[in-house]
Design an enzyme around this catalytic site. Structure first.
Site, short mmCIF file in Angstrom:
data_model
loop_
_atom_site.label_atom_id
_atom_site.label_comp_id
_atom_site.label_asym_id
_atom_site.label_seq_id
_atom_site.Cartn_x
_atom_site.Cartn_y
_atom_site.Cartn_z
CB SER A 1 -1.01 0.22 1.04
OG SER A 1 -2.00 -1.05 1.03
CG HIS B 1 -5.42 -1.04 3.63
ND1 HIS B 1 -6.10 -2.76 3.23
CD2 HIS B 1 -5.19 -0.90 3.59
CE1 HIS B 1 -5.80 -2.23 2.40
NE2 HIS B 1 -5.24 -1.22 1.64
#
Length: 485
Positions: A321, A424
Site C-alpha cells: 500500500s 485497512h
C-alpha cells in the site's frame, strides 16, 4: 479489444470537463421547469405520470449549471425537509400522556393493550413525521431505471458543494442519502465479478479510466494485470451494469512483495501453482458519490473467501500500500519545529544521523541544522537525494523510523491519520512491514519518499483487530515495525 482507446487520464478528464461546460453553455435549461419536475416526482402517485416526472427531473438536472444544481439541492434540502411543527406537536402529545399505573409488565398483557394504544399511535405518527419529504424522491429514483447511478452523481455534487460551504441543511441531505445508499448497496445486493481479458471492452475501459493507485499505461499493461498470476475482482450492481462500483487488483506470489516494481513490471509472473500469497496492490472506487460508503471492506473479505476456496495453498493475504499522507505530515512537522522556540524544539534526528546528513548533503543543499537540510532535500521536486547512494543511505534510517511513527502513533480523532492506513486497519489488518524505496515513481517519491507498507490480513484475527481498532483505536503491528519506534 483492438479498437479500445486509452487516452491519458488527465486529458480524458479535461475533455470531459470541457464537454460538460460546452453542453451547459449551449443548452439552457429552465430552472423553474426542473424544480417543477422535482416537485412532481415527489408528490405524484400515478405510475405512468411518475415515470415521466422522474425522467424529466433527471434529464433536466444534468442540463443545469453547477450553480443552479446547488440552488436546486438547497431547495430540496430546505423545502422538502421534515415538518418540524408537526414533530413538535406530536412530541407534546406524547409527553402529555400518562403511563398506566402499576407494574410496567402490564404493557405485555391483553389488558395493557388498550392503555398503550395512544402511545403506539403517536409513536407511529412520529416515525412517519421524522422522515423528510425528499426520502420519497430518493426511494422512487432508486427503483427507476438509471436512478441509482443518478443518485450517486447527485451525491457527488452534494459533497462538492459541502466542500465549498458547510451548510447544515445540505449536510443533513447528504447524511440521509448516504444512509439510503448504504442500505441499497449492501453486499447482498452486489455481485462479485472476476474481471478478465474476455470481458466487454466497455467494462475494461472503466478499469483503465478509474485505476487510481497505479495508472494502467497501455493494453499490454492491462493484459498483464488480468493474466496469469493476477486477478481483478469488482463489485457490480444490477442497476449499473458493466461498471464496477469498486475493484481490487491481486497478485498471486510466493512471498509478500516489497516493491511495486516486482508486482507491475518484473517478468515473468510465477506459476500460480507455486503461489502462497495473495497480494492486494490496488483498490479503486469508480463513483465519487459513494465516498464514505465502505464497499472495500466487504470486497476484501469476499475476495479472501473466494481465493481461499479456489486456491487452498494460499495462506497469506497482504497488501502493498501507498502512504499518501506521510510526506505532507513530515514536511509540515519539520516546518513547525523550525518555527518553535529552541527550548521546546523536538529534534527528529538522532545526533549521529544529523552529523552524517550534514556531511553528505553539502553538494545538494544547505541548512543551519539537520532537520532544515532534510526538509530542503525532501521538498525538492527534483528528488536529487535519490540519485546519491550516500544521501539515500543516511536518510533511510530517520525516514523509516518516522514513517513507523506516522503509521502507528499519529492519529486524528483516535484513528490513524493516514487515510489508506485507516481503511485497512478498520477492516481488520495489521501493519506488517515498511518497505524502503518500494515505489520510485514521481508520485511515490512525492507522497512517501518511495516508502510503501504491507498490511497483513490474518484471517483468524480480522474481526478481533477491527473491533479493537474501532472501539479503542488500537493499531496492531508486527515486532519488526515496532522496533522502529
Amino acid at each position: 479489444m483492438n479498437q479500445m482507446q486509452f487516452p491519458p487520464l488527465d486529458a480524458d478528464n479535461k475533455a470531459s470537463s470541457s464537454s460538460s461546460q460546452d453542453a451547459s453553455a449551449s443548452f439552457h435549461v429552465d430552472f423553474a421547469r426542473v424544480k417543477e419536475s422535482m416537485h412532481n416526482a415527489i408528490s405524484m402517485n400515478k405510475i405512468e405520470i411518475l415515470d415521466a416526472a422522474l425522467d424529466d427531473f433527471s434529464e433536466g438536472y444534468f442540463g443545469l449549471s453547477n450553480e443552479n444544481r446547488r440552488v436546486l439541492l438547497l431547495t430540496l434540502a430546505t423545502q422538502y425537509d421534515l415538518n418540524r411543527k408537526q414533530v413538535r406537536e406530536l412530541m407534546k402529545q406524547y409527553l402529555g400522556l400518562d403511563l398506566p399505573n402499576g407494574d410496567e409488565s402490564v404493557e405485555n398483557t391483553h389488558e395493557g393493550e388498550g392503555s398503550f394504544s395512544s402511545f403506539y399511535r403517536i409513536e407511529r405518527n412520529l416515525r412517519h413525521s421524522l422522515k423528510p419529504m425528499y426520502e420519497v424522491l430518493f426511494e422512487r429514483l432508486n427503483t427507476h431505471p438509471g436512478g441509482l447511478r443518478f443518485l450517486s452523481i447527485m451525491r457527488a455534487d452534494i459533497l462538492s458543494f459541502l466542500a465549498d460551504e458547510n451548510i447544515a441543511s445540505i449536510r443533513a441531505l447528504d447524511s440521509y442519502l448516504k444512509e439510503k445508499l448504504i442500505t441499497w448497496l449492501s453486499p447482498a445486493n452486489l455481485q462479485l465479478h472476476n474481471i478478465t481479458w474476455d470481458d466487454p471492452a466497455s467494462l475494461l475501459e472503466k478499469i483503465v479510466a478509474y485505476e487510481a493507485v497505479h495508472p494502467i499505461s497501455n493494453l499490454l499493461d492491462l493484459k498483464r494485470r488480468l493474466g496469469i498470476g493476477r486477478r481483478c475482482f469488482g463489485y457490480l450492481h444490477p442497476a449499473i451494469p458493466e461498471e464496477p462500483l469498486i475493484f481490487i487488483e491481486v497478485a498471486l506470489m510466493k512471498n509478500v512483495a516489497q516493491t511495486i516494481q516486482e508486482v507491475l513490471w518484473d517478468e515473468p509472473p510465477m506459476p500460480e501453482s507455486e503461489a502462497t500469497c495473495a497480494l492486494f496492490y490496488s483498490i479503486s472506487s469508480t463513483q465519487p458519490g459513494l465516498s464514505g460508503i465502505n464497499l472495500g471492506k466487504f470486497l476484501i473479505k469476499r475476495v479472501i473467501d473466494v481465493v481461499r476456496r479456489d486456491m487452498p495453498k494460499i495462506s497469506t493475504f497482504a497488501t502493498l500500500s501507498p502512504i499518501p499522507g506521510y510526506m505532507q505530515w513530515l514536511l509540515a512537522k519539520l516546518a513547525s519545529i523550525e518555527r518553535c522556540d529552541s527550548t521546546f524544539r523536538e529534534n527528529l534526528l538522532k545526533p549521529e544521523e544529523e552529523t552524517a546528513l550534514l556531511g553528505a548533503a553539502k553538494e545538494y543543499t544547505t541548512g543551519k541544522n539537520g532537520m532544515e537540510v532534510m526538509c530542503n532535500l525532501l521538498s525538492s521536486s527534483s528528488h536529487d537525494w535519490t540519485k546519491s547512494d550516500e544521501l539515500s543511505l543516511f536518510l533511510k534510517a530517520p525516514l523509516m523510523r518516522l514513517c513507523a511513527r506516522y503509521l502507528l502513533e499519529e492519529k486524528k480523532r483516535g484513528k490513524a491519520l493516514d487515510s489508506v492506513g485507516n481503511f485497512h486497519l478498520q477492516n481488520g489488518a495489521m501493519v506488517g512491514r515498511i518497505n524502503w524505496m518500494a515505489d520510485r515513481s514521481e508520485k511515490g517519491l512525492k507522497q512517501s519518499a518511495g516508502i510503501m507498507v504491507n498490511y497483513i490480513y490474518k484471517v483468524e484475527n480480522i474481526e478481533e483487530n477491527a473491533h479493537s481498532y474501532f472501539s479503542e483505536g488500537q493499531i496492531q503491528a508486527s515486532d519488526e515495525v515496532r522496533t522502529y519506534v
